[in-house]
Scaffold this active site. Structure first.
Site, mmCIF file in Angstrom:
data_model
loop_
_atom_site.group_PDB
_atom_site.id
_atom_site.type_symbol
_atom_site.label_atom_id
_atom_site.label_comp_id
_atom_site.label_asym_id
_atom_site.label_seq_id
_atom_site.Cartn_x
_atom_site.Cartn_y
_atom_site.Cartn_z
ATOM 1 N N GLY A 1 -9.206 -5.740 10.073
ATOM 2 C CA GLY A 1 -7.986 -5.100 10.532
ATOM 3 C C GLY A 1 -7.680 -5.465 11.962
ATOM 4 O O GLY A 1 -6.831 -6.310 12.249
ATOM 5 N N TYR B 1 -5.629 11.289 3.814
ATOM 6 C CA TYR B 1 -4.242 11.497 3.411
ATOM 7 C C TYR B 1 -4.194 12.230 2.061
ATOM 8 O O TYR B 1 -5.217 12.669 1.547
ATOM 9 C CB TYR B 1 -3.490 10.166 3.411
ATOM 10 C CG TYR B 1 -3.414 9.559 4.803
ATOM 11 C CD1 TYR B 1 -2.806 10.261 5.852
ATOM 12 C CD2 TYR B 1 -3.969 8.320 5.089
ATOM 13 C CE1 TYR B 1 -2.749 9.732 7.135
ATOM 14 C CE2 TYR B 1 -3.918 7.786 6.378
ATOM 15 C CZ TYR B 1 -3.313 8.495 7.391
ATOM 16 O OH TYR B 1 -3.264 7.984 8.668
ATOM 17 N N GLN C 1 0.854 -1.192 0.000
ATOM 18 C CA GLN C 1 0.000 0.000 0.000
ATOM 19 C C GLN C 1 0.893 1.246 0.000
ATOM 20 O O GLN C 1 1.625 1.507 0.954
ATOM 21 C CB GLN C 1 -0.926 0.036 1.214
ATOM 22 C CG GLN C 1 -1.942 1.173 1.101
ATOM 23 C CD GLN C 1 -2.759 1.376 2.356
ATOM 24 O OE1 GLN C 1 -2.222 1.695 3.404
ATOM 25 N NE2 GLN C 1 -4.078 1.194 2.251
#
Length: 351
Positions: free
Chosen positions: A308, A178, A98
């Site tokens: 996650g 982001y 990623q």
């Protein structure tokens, strides 16, 4: 009927099952952002997943917003990542990198005194994650067009490094507030050039990055990570369905391997719409439990499901989900750190 154990084909990626390990920042790399042998053990433990999306990895030192997050911009980092990808492949799992630039979600103390960059000079609310003592975010500096082009080139170089490191593909981190998300969403993008205004302009940076990654990898080994709810790092969009729908349609035209959305299920969720509009495999994520995940797969509403926090606490998550076994509880105090505690020491089921 499709279930967790059903193999999947996402572009050129052939998954042994439909369980995906979500990317998880754990701050176990060195100060120079080099993956460690402890990280090899951590990822090997969790290679029961059909696909691992490795933790967010910065494309350059100036792209960072966290200490000890890994990088992918030099040969030493490549060699260290190669140990991880080799170990994951030995377990017949796939792993993609990623690629990450945090933009304004940083601080001069992490950037050798430099001001963080963004689409526009809009200061995010809150304090910088993991920096102590706590410090507020600062007002970022808008990127010049020439700088945008340079960052696109950094993404391409990181993708080349990812191939050398033995990854099976790459995922663009365009979520969670982001840099690419800052350009995409209207609340953070007030530009008046070709990278601002219309949804086509706001999506331009992201799609330019996707296109250079396709040059390196081919579309069938590229994924994109999106967060249409805009619930991280002071984000928001005037019309998420239009904005993210346009992106989904463009990604569908490119026939990339998958879209991954960080969006919990609710009446206002748009991930199903994005799946339909893109026509490409969709990985569901956020606040899923075993029952919901299995229903999403059985109904065809998702092509894979991702966990996650459950994967942090349960290295054998696939086996636990398949056998309806109870899950270990997550110790939130050890999510970030430097050693094995709360990282490689969670117990597996007795066999």
């Amino acid at each position: 009927m499709t279930d967790l154990s059903t193999p999947a084909q996402f572009g050129e990626l052939q998954l042994k099952n439909r369980l995906v390990m979500a990317p998880l920042t754990r701050t176990r790399a060195t100060e120079d952002r080099i993956p460690t042998d402890l990280m090899v053990e951590y990822y090997t433990q969790r290679a029961n997943a059909g696909l691992i999306i490795a933790e967010a990895t910065v494309i350059a030192e100036e792209a960072n917003g966290y200490e000890r997050s890994p990088g992918l911009y030099n040969d030493e980092q490549v060699a260290a990542w190669k140990k991880i990808t080799d170990a994951v492949h030995a377990e017949r799992s796939l792993i993609v990198s990623q690629l990450w630039h945090v933009g304004r979600i940083s601080h001069p103390d992490l950037l050798k005194g430099e001001t963080p960059v963004s689409s526009s000079a809009i200061k995010p609310k809150g304090t910088v994650s993991l920096l102590r003592p706590k410090r507020e975010y600062v007002t970022p500096r808008p990127l010049e067009i020439s700088e945008i082009k340079a960052i696109v080139a950094q993404y391409k170089q990181a993708a080349i490094y990812a191939k050398a490191a033995g990854f099976d593909g790459v995922e663009v981190h365009a979520a969670n507030g982001y840099l690419l998300d800052q350009f995409l969403q209207s609340s953070t993008n007030q530009r008046e050039d070709e990278y601002g205004g219309s949804v086509e302009n706001r999506a331009r940076f992201l799609l330019e990055v996707v296109d250079v990654l396709i040059e390196v990898w081919g579309a069938g080994r590229v994924g994109v990570h999106l967060a249409p709810r805009g619930d991280e790092h002071d984000m928001g969009d005037d019309n998420p369905k239009e904005t993210f729908g346009y992106v989904a349609e463009e990604l569908g035209k490119r026939q990339i391997a998958f879209i991954f959305t960080r969006e919990y299920l609710a009446e206002d969720s748009i991930s199903a719409y994005l799946k339909e509009r893109s026509g490409i495999p969709y990985i569901a994520n956020m606040r899923l439990d075993a029952e919901t995940a299995k229903e999403l797969l059985a109904s065809g509403k998702a092509d894979a499901v991702s966990f996650g926090k459950a994967y942090i606490a349960n290295p054998d998550l696939y086996q636990r989900l398949m056998s309806n076994a109870p899950l270990n509880e997550l110790n939130t105090t050890t999510m970030y750190g430097f050693g094995p505690e709360g990282y490689t020491d969670y117990p597996t089921m007795a066999i």
